[in-house]
Design an enzyme around this catalytic site. Sequence first.
Site, PDB file in Angstrom:
ATOM      1  N   GLN A 117      75.919 154.906  33.739  1.00  0.00           N
ATOM      2  CA  GLN A 117      75.066 154.875  32.559  1.00  0.00           C
ATOM      3  C   GLN A 117      74.041 156.018  32.594  1.00  0.00           C
ATOM      4  O   GLN A 117      73.290 156.185  31.640  1.00  0.00           O
ATOM      5  CB  GLN A 117      74.336 153.528  32.496  1.00  0.00           C
ATOM      6  CG  GLN A 117      75.261 152.336  32.315  1.00  0.00           C
ATOM      7  CD  GLN A 117      74.530 151.012  32.480  1.00  0.00           C
ATOM      8  OE1 GLN A 117      74.199 150.590  33.577  1.00  0.00           O
ATOM      9  NE2 GLN A 117      74.253 150.356  31.365  1.00  0.00           N
ATOM     10  N   ASN A 118      74.037 156.766  33.675  1.00  0.00           N
ATOM     11  CA  ASN A 118      73.063 157.840  33.849  1.00  0.00           C
ATOM     12  C   ASN A 118      73.542 159.134  33.201  1.00  0.00           C
ATOM     13  O   ASN A 118      74.746 159.360  33.046  1.00  0.00           O
ATOM     14  CB  ASN A 118      72.797 158.072  35.334  1.00  0.00           C
ATOM     15  CG  ASN A 118      72.263 156.837  36.021  1.00  0.00           C
ATOM     16  OD1 ASN A 118      71.690 155.959  35.382  1.00  0.00           O
ATOM     17  ND2 ASN A 118      72.453 156.749  37.328  1.00  0.00           N
ATOM     18  N   VAL A 119      72.590 159.997  32.867  1.00  0.00           N
ATOM     19  CA  VAL A 119      72.907 161.274  32.223  1.00  0.00           C
ATOM     20  C   VAL A 119      72.496 162.442  33.099  1.00  0.00           C
ATOM     21  O   VAL A 119      72.436 163.581  32.640  1.00  0.00           O
ATOM     22  CB  VAL A 119      72.213 161.372  30.844  1.00  0.00           C
ATOM     23  CG1 VAL A 119      72.736 160.314  29.894  1.00  0.00           C
ATOM     24  CG2 VAL A 119      70.689 161.268  30.963  1.00  0.00           C
ATOM     25  N   ASP A 120      72.242 162.166  34.401  1.00  0.00           N
ATOM     26  CA  ASP A 120      71.654 163.183  35.276  1.00  0.00           C
ATOM     27  C   ASP A 120      72.659 164.024  36.050  1.00  0.00           C
ATOM     28  O   ASP A 120      72.293 165.004  36.702  1.00  0.00           O
ATOM     29  CB  ASP A 120      70.664 162.535  36.258  1.00  0.00           C
ATOM     30  CG  ASP A 120      71.269 161.362  37.037  1.00  0.00           C
ATOM     31  OD1 ASP A 120      72.469 161.428  37.380  1.00  0.00           O
ATOM     32  OD2 ASP A 120      70.535 160.395  37.298  1.00  0.00           O
ATOM     33  N   HIS A 135      77.019 157.277  28.781  1.00  0.00           N
ATOM     34  CA  HIS A 135      75.998 157.698  27.815  1.00  0.00           C
ATOM     35  C   HIS A 135      75.902 159.209  27.678  1.00  0.00           C
ATOM     36  O   HIS A 135      74.919 159.717  27.139  1.00  0.00           O
ATOM     37  CB  HIS A 135      74.645 157.115  28.216  1.00  0.00           C
ATOM     38  CG  HIS A 135      74.600 155.618  28.159  1.00  0.00           C
ATOM     39  ND1 HIS A 135      73.756 154.855  28.931  1.00  0.00           N
ATOM     40  CD2 HIS A 135      75.326 154.738  27.423  1.00  0.00           C
ATOM     41  CE1 HIS A 135      73.942 153.577  28.673  1.00  0.00           C
ATOM     42  NE2 HIS A 135      74.892 153.481  27.755  1.00  0.00           N
ATOM     43  N   SER A 236      69.968 147.125  35.617  1.00  0.00           N
ATOM     44  CA  SER A 236      69.445 145.816  35.223  1.00  0.00           C
ATOM     45  C   SER A 236      70.392 145.088  34.285  1.00  0.00           C
ATOM     46  O   SER A 236      70.242 143.891  34.048  1.00  0.00           O
ATOM     47  CB  SER A 236      68.085 145.985  34.539  1.00  0.00           C
ATOM     48  OG  SER A 236      68.253 146.683  33.302  1.00  0.00           O
TER      49      SER A 236
END
Length: 304
Positions: A117-120, A135, A236
């Site tokens: 879910q991270n965009v990094d 995402h 979460s």
Amino acid sequence: MRMRPTLSWTPTEDLPPGTADVGPVAEALDGGGVLVLSGAGISTESGIPDYRGEGGSLSRHTPMTYQDFVGGAQARRRYWARSHLGWRTFGRARPNAGHRAVAAFERHGLLKGVITQNVDGLHQAAGSEGVVELHGSLARVVCLTCGALTSRGEVARRLEEANAGFEPVAAGINPDGDADLTDEQVGDFLVVPCAVCGGVLKPDVVFFGESVPPRRVEHCRELVRGATALLVLGSSLTVMSGLRFVRQAAEAGKPVLIVNRDETRGDRYALSRVALPLGAALTAVADRLGVPLDGQEAGAPANR
């Protein structure tokens, strides 16, 4: 020959208490075919804050919504000024032990894939290859008019040229790369247009209020269908974009294991929740499995 996991899940209204026992996670991985679903919590040890954990950015920051972004030039000016500053911090971030462990599990054939879910970009920087960016990615920029894709590095260069001397001090950086700046600090920041058609540029990420592309969702569902278990790392599970895959796995009778220090919305579906920091937990799992956390992934930058 690797044995398939014997773990099983039974629906319950009672939430599993947090535990320090990483045994079930190691057992699932030892069987192979595990699908990882990661959230912002796996990147906090790289200096990137999460949204909802202790000190999470949602307590002080309202993320830009898609509707606001497309609705007005001033909103886009504010977003790009803050995101341009935040990008510098993301560019300095390095994969941590949690990212390196996931990459090592993949190298040793224990994973079905990784949904993040991270965009990094930190999973890829650590050496993971089978990563689905649910995402999107801050490393790409898309034109909302013509659809052209540009590297974030190139857009950052153009923004630097257009805004020489822009050096505000941010109050904080958020998981979406958005820095906390006041309107006074944003000032008359100049937003650059698409170099192809002059249209509006947007980071190639899913904003709040925007839907994940259906084909991407279906690809993730297919990964869940083919996995032996689902391992949730640092999420979460508050939003449905990730929780739906937990529900899918549980409804199919596949073990769901969660590593997250705080309770999650998916705990009722989980066989176990390990309430330890990600780096420590996954390093312990790797030690149990005899999987070394070495190789080319160590110390690679997130934004190459």
